[in-house]
Design an enzyme around this catalytic site. Sequence first.
Site, PDB file in Angstrom:
ATOM      1  CE  LYS A  12       0.820   1.238   4.494  1.00 50.78           C
ATOM      2  NZ  LYS A  12       1.527   2.474   4.895  1.00 50.78           N
ATOM      3  N   PRO A 100      10.049  -4.658   1.148  1.00 42.94           N
ATOM      4  CG  PRO A 100      10.753  -2.434   0.923  1.00 42.94           C
ATOM      5  CD  PRO A 100       9.932  -3.489   0.235  1.00 42.94           C
ATOM      6  N   GLY A 102      10.243  -2.270   7.090  1.00 38.34           N
ATOM      7  CA  GLY A 102      10.535  -0.902   7.466  1.00 38.34           C
ATOM      8  C   GLY A 102      10.469   0.050   6.303  1.00 38.34           C
ATOM      9  N   GLY A 107       4.022  -4.314   4.269  1.00 35.91           N
ATOM     10  CA  GLY A 107       4.232  -5.691   3.835  1.00 35.91           C
ATOM     11  C   GLY A 107       3.839  -6.745   4.852  1.00 35.91           C
ATOM     12  CG  ASP A 142      -0.886  -0.147   8.426  1.00 39.91           C
ATOM     13  OD1 ASP A 142      -1.617   0.812   8.762  1.00 39.91           O
ATOM     14  OD2 ASP A 142       0.309  -0.006   8.106  1.00 39.91           O
TER      15      ASP A 142
END
Length: 299
Positions: A12, A100, A102, A107, A142
């Site tokens: 996102k 990735p 951070g 993710g 999230d």
Amino acid sequence: MRSLHHCPAPAKLNLFLHVTGRRADGYHLLQSVFQLIDRADTLHFDLRDDEQIVRTNDVPGVPEEQDLIVRALRLLQAEYARRHGGLPPGIEVRVEKILPMGGGLGGGSSDAATALMAANHLWQAGLAQQELMILALPLGADIPFFLFGETAFAEGIGEALQAVRGPDCWYVVLEPGVSVPTPAIFSAPDLTRDTEPVIIADFSSSYAESGSRIGFGKNDLQDVAERLFPPVREAVEWLGSYGDARMTGSGACVFCAFSSERDADLVLARVPGKWKAWKAHSLGSHPMKSLLQNQAVME
């Protein structure tokens, strides 16, 4: 059905991210628009003959017991037992990780949401979308967005979601090569915490005026991230020469919108070799929705 393979867990972008206040419990009040893009991790699920939840491959930096995927599956397994009076079969999950850590792309949360959708289907657990969102919220703010599965105007701590029309465009995304820990950003004394609240119409009218080149609002976390992590500032400055570049989430990835794939490709070709960069297209809905619908038809 004993398996479900090639399950996408898309990234996102936060098209803007405002911090409007802080709750008594320390959580920050946010406003944002979450946009799904077609860059994704891929997960594979297989039912077991016992009741164990097992991740079958190593994910660097993420021990299995701390993995949001494993924790989410165990949470759903317990909820299944509460509703049905017994545990469902265990699950093996293999993760193809390209997003990735951070990076501000969500993710880990996306992986957990895809795991919940897949297991809910494999186990025939019967939880509705809203029930999965409520179940997952304690694991991370999230995750409900990825379960919601469409472009969303988000408020509260990120869990209050309303569907909104987003841009149909291409994004160039830079990975500055650093991992930004979210707590370091939100605990910074110089973080802006009093941005004036907006309404959906403010975002929608800006989109109508600018088309696919969204330039609404800003990311209140960006100034802190740029101060603490200079590579983020450098990436914003470089990509900013081609448009309205900004950081997503709490960082570190930086993105810029383009109206065509050709325009995105032209910028990608100029990215310095020290950065990993890629392009992605906006998504209107989560690709797991169509995958599960197709599976249901096949069954």
